[in-house]
Write an enzyme that holds these catalytic residues in place. Sequence first.
Site, PDB file in Angstrom:
ATOM      1  N   GLY A   1      33.917  46.048 -15.485  1.00 59.08           N
ATOM      2  CA  GLY A   1      32.956  45.034 -15.013  1.00 59.08           C
ATOM      3  C   GLY A   1      32.818  43.912 -16.030  1.00 59.08           C
ATOM      4  O   GLY A   1      32.694  42.732 -15.672  1.00 59.08           O
ATOM      5  N   ASP A   2      32.846  44.262 -17.305  1.00 60.72           N
ATOM      6  CA  ASP A   2      32.738  43.243 -18.360  1.00 60.72           C
ATOM      7  C   ASP A   2      33.979  42.356 -18.379  1.00 60.72           C
ATOM      8  O   ASP A   2      33.884  41.144 -18.588  1.00 60.72           O
ATOM      9  CB  ASP A   2      32.562  43.915 -19.732  1.00 60.72           C
ATOM     10  CG  ASP A   2      31.342  44.817 -19.760  1.00 60.72           C
ATOM     11  OD1 ASP A   2      30.367  44.526 -19.031  1.00 60.72           O
ATOM     12  OD2 ASP A   2      31.359  45.819 -20.499  1.00 60.72           O
TER      13      ASP A   2
ATOM     14  N   ARG B   1      44.447  49.948 -19.715  1.00 58.51           N
ATOM     15  CA  ARG B   1      44.463  50.196 -21.166  1.00 58.51           C
ATOM     16  C   ARG B   1      43.215  50.987 -21.553  1.00 58.51           C
ATOM     17  O   ARG B   1      42.209  50.899 -20.869  1.00 58.51           O
ATOM     18  CB  ARG B   1      44.421  48.860 -21.919  1.00 58.51           C
ATOM     19  CG  ARG B   1      45.605  48.011 -21.618  1.00 58.51           C
ATOM     20  CD  ARG B   1      45.408  46.640 -22.182  1.00 58.51           C
ATOM     21  NE  ARG B   1      46.593  45.848 -21.934  1.00 58.51           N
ATOM     22  CZ  ARG B   1      46.677  44.547 -22.121  1.00 58.51           C
ATOM     23  NH1 ARG B   1      45.628  43.882 -22.582  1.00 58.51           N
ATOM     24  NH2 ARG B   1      47.780  43.901 -21.877  1.00 58.51           N
TER      25      ARG B   1
ATOM     26  N   GLY C   1      39.843  51.896 -23.809  1.00 60.29           N
ATOM     27  CA  GLY C   1      38.812  51.188 -24.577  1.00 60.29           C
ATOM     28  C   GLY C   1      38.152  50.102 -23.738  1.00 60.29           C
ATOM     29  O   GLY C   1      38.570  49.815 -22.605  1.00 60.29           O
TER      30      GLY C   1
END
Length: 311
Positions: A255-256, A289, A291
């Site tokens: 979402g970020d 990815r 993280g």
Amino acid sequence: MTKKSGVVVLGIFVADTTYLAERMPVIGETLMGRGFSVGPGGKGSNQAVAAARAGAETTFLSKIGKDTFGELAQSTYRESGVKAQLMIEEAEPTGAAFIYVNDTSGENAIIVYPGAAGKIDSPFIEENRQTIENAKVFVTQMEQPEEAALQALRIAKGAGVTTVFNPAPASRFSPEFFELCDYIVPNETEAEAIVGFPVDSFETAQKAGEILCDKGAGVALITLGEKGVYVHSKEIRAMVPAVTNAPVLDTSGAGDAFIGGFTAALSENQDVVAATRFGCATAGISVSRRGTAPSMPQRHEIDDLLKNVGY
Ligand code: RIB
């Protein structure tokens, strides 16, 4: 009047401690993990890193502690080209988050403690008034105190800045927020917390979009995970599909990534649907990815993916 430019993000930085496991443990149980990492996180901070890597001149406003996690924040902004206006709260630690990531589906669950950023207050916002007023796009969330987010949105709106509000994590908030946001960007859970019914399809997102706009938001963008993003305004009712170029490994921070890409595109005057596609491509790469902040793509990677899917 100074020419408005770039993306300004108010939010929190925390250190993400991420545990890969086959499932969440139940109370009283110890479960062997299958992977662990510590890295930069916090919704606002992730959004700032994503916007900067997507090519926007980006400023991040926050408070951190004087400790190792605070140093991680500073090095993150140096490496990603974010201009950070940080106040050090000597008496508070930098915050941290526990993130569980399912090692098969990539789905996540999070507990976040904001630490020093929980002390973001009215004098801090006032000190940064000029930065907010000079932004092209201003974005905030609900991980720092609500009153600070509200005050910053009032300043931005009053100065004619384009405002984006990410009501995350899901919580009750003042109805004043709606009329202060040009764009409101909840995910399914956050949208459900506002409208009171599950939001997981085009039809339910459309109903939710209507409610959010009736409450005063300009445009509602509801992020629906692998389904994409539903865009609702007076003129638009559109589902922008998710795009990716690799298997999903880790959805934390997706979402970020979307908001970082979306706001970077808005700051370049892209229209709302084009900016939503750009945000979807940013998120599509980030979920392939591991993280949160470390998974945010560079501009050329987003452009390549958009070209490959024919946008
Ligand atoms: O949106 C993901 C973020 O939420 C993580 O980085 C975690 O820190 C929490 O703030």
